[in-house]
Motif scaffolding. Structure first.
Motif, mmCIF file in Angstrom:
data_model
loop_
_atom_site.group_PDB
_atom_site.id
_atom_site.type_symbol
_atom_site.label_atom_id
_atom_site.label_comp_id
_atom_site.label_asym_id
_atom_site.label_seq_id
_atom_site.Cartn_x
_atom_site.Cartn_y
_atom_site.Cartn_z
ATOM 1 N N ASP A 1 58.108 -5.210 54.532
ATOM 2 C CA ASP A 1 56.821 -5.768 54.115
ATOM 3 C C ASP A 1 57.055 -7.053 53.317
ATOM 4 O O ASP A 1 58.191 -7.507 53.173
ATOM 5 C CB ASP A 1 56.003 -4.729 53.332
ATOM 6 N N TYR B 1 54.949 -7.467 60.378
ATOM 7 C CA TYR B 1 56.084 -7.253 59.467
ATOM 8 C C TYR B 1 57.275 -8.059 59.964
ATOM 9 O O TYR B 1 57.496 -8.182 61.164
ATOM 10 C CB TYR B 1 56.452 -5.763 59.404
ATOM 11 N N ASP C 1 47.207 -8.011 58.862
ATOM 12 C CA ASP C 1 47.889 -7.001 58.034
ATOM 13 C C ASP C 1 48.768 -6.058 58.859
ATOM 14 O O ASP C 1 49.291 -5.072 58.334
ATOM 15 C CB ASP C 1 46.868 -6.204 57.202
ATOM 16 N N GLU C 2 48.935 -6.351 60.146
ATOM 17 C CA GLU C 2 49.786 -5.495 60.983
ATOM 18 C C GLU C 2 51.174 -6.112 61.224
ATOM 19 O O GLU C 2 52.029 -5.484 61.848
ATOM 20 C CB GLU C 2 49.091 -5.216 62.328
ATOM 21 N N ASP D 1 46.478 -7.775 64.086
ATOM 22 C CA ASP D 1 45.717 -8.241 62.921
ATOM 23 C C ASP D 1 46.692 -8.716 61.850
ATOM 24 O O ASP D 1 47.857 -8.303 61.834
ATOM 25 C CB ASP D 1 44.848 -7.104 62.384
#
Ligand SMILES: [Ca+2]
Ligand SMILES: [Ca+2]
Ligand SMILES: [Ca+2]
Length: 344
Positions: free
Chosen positions: A299, A164, A161-162, A159
């Motif tokens: 991040d 990095y 937001d997963e 996803d």
């Protein structure tokens, strides 16, 4: 008769119990991806290609080959066939931003204090006559930026937001031994974290040398624009032919330009220099330089994140530079390997 019915009921009960047991075993495996039953040994190599979108380039539609009727899905499959199971075939990502997203049949564990996976490319060492480059490694290094995703919500997909980014030496602001020479000849040594570039599909293939020099138009979000030329060695269309859109936009971290002409203007000889660590196609395969520590992931603000492991890896070409007859800097990928499973 009664006895028979009891027997059948017994059997049914056993089957229900057995199926229930199997189902719960499956569920347990999904819940804890780090646990693997001994009967299903995990493979250290790529088992999935989720997406392959190369930037236009001289090897696009060739590595792998596009054929009439191919779709995004069949191209993903062709890439998988090249780089799964230690096959070490060659996939070219084209110019800046072109990418591939791969997955595995298990979670690559992040072991503390050690590098966890290796990205294979086709980088090689060459001779560099430039004294100014000092200890720099020159040859054919075409660094690709690496992103990693841990499937935190367990839905089998990376996803948004997963993801990095692996922070390599350039993002950390480390100065490479070849920077001074590169600066002198006017290479752009900025490391942009918010770079965005759009390539426009040409209306037709070029017919004249002039049209070849202005083959694929691009614009970026730093006020730059230019053309990706078509060279005499690679005559196929450079824009990915299975993509219907009239343009392709890529976003990401753009690394300093690492190509230097060590020949003359009339007889150019391009040497591409490597960064210290943290990229794909930036070190000879099977050396430590090709190995990545998941703990290098950061991040969006550059803060370290500590992931238990990695389920997906994305690699994109990190340098935006055309090196004369050598063509555009393009990252190649030949595989990704779990170092712990390889016992390396
Ligand atoms: Ca680690
Ligand atoms: Ca997910
Ligand atoms: Ca390469």
């Amino acid at each position: 008769m009664k006895k028979k019915i009891i027997c059948l009921a017994d059997r049914l009960l056993w089957m229900v119990l057995l199926c229930g047991g199997l189902l719960s075993a499956c569920r347990n495996e999904k819940e804890d991806p780090m646990e693997k039953g001994p009967e299903v040994p995990a493979t250290p190599y790529i088992t999935k290609v989720l997406e392959f979108v190369p930037c236009p380039g001289q090897f696009v539609n060739v590595l792998p080959e596009f054929k009439e009727g191919d779709t995004q899905e069949t191209m993903n499959q062709k890439v998988l066939e090249l780089i799964e199971n230690n096959k070490r075939g060659l996939v070219s990502l084209g110019g800046f931003g072109g990418y591939v997203v791969v997955g595995f049949d298990h979670t690559i564990e992040n072991k503390p204090g050690s590098r966890d996976f290796r990205v294979l490319g086709n980088a090689f060492n060459g001779n560099s006559s430039a004294a100014a480059s000092g200890t720099a490694k020159g040859g054919s290094y075409e660094p690709g930026v690496i992103l990693v995703a841990y499937d935190k919500n367990g839905n089998g997909k990376p996803d948004a937001d997963e993801w990095y980014e692996i922070q390599g030496s350039a993002q950390k602001g480390e100065v490479e031994p070849w920077y001074a020479e590169a600066k002198e000849v006017g290479n752009d040594l900025h490391c942009y974290s918010d770079y965005e570039i759009t390539y426009y599909k040409p209306k037709a293939e070029p017919k004249t040398e002039e049209e070849e020099a202005q083959y694929i138009h691009w614009t970026d979000n730093k006020g730059g624009e230019g053309y990706l030329p078509k060279n005499e060695y690679h005559r196929q269309p450079y824009f990915p032919q299975w993509i219907q859109s009239d343009r392709l936009t890529f976003k990401g971290t753009r690394l300093p330009q690492n190509g230097l002409n060590h020949g003359t203007e009339e007889a150019p000889y391009f040497v591409l220099f490597s960064f210290a660590y943290g990229y794909a196609d930036n070190a000879v395969n099977d050396t430590e330089g090709a190995c990545i520590d998941i703990d290098w992931a950061v991040d969006a603000h550059g803060n370290a994140v500590h992931l238990p492991g990695v389920d997906f890896v994305k690699i994109y070409t990190g340098v935006h530079q055309v090196n004369g007859w050598l063509g555009e800097c393009s990252t190649e990928v030949m595989g990704v390997e779990d170092l712990h499973l390889l016992k390396n």
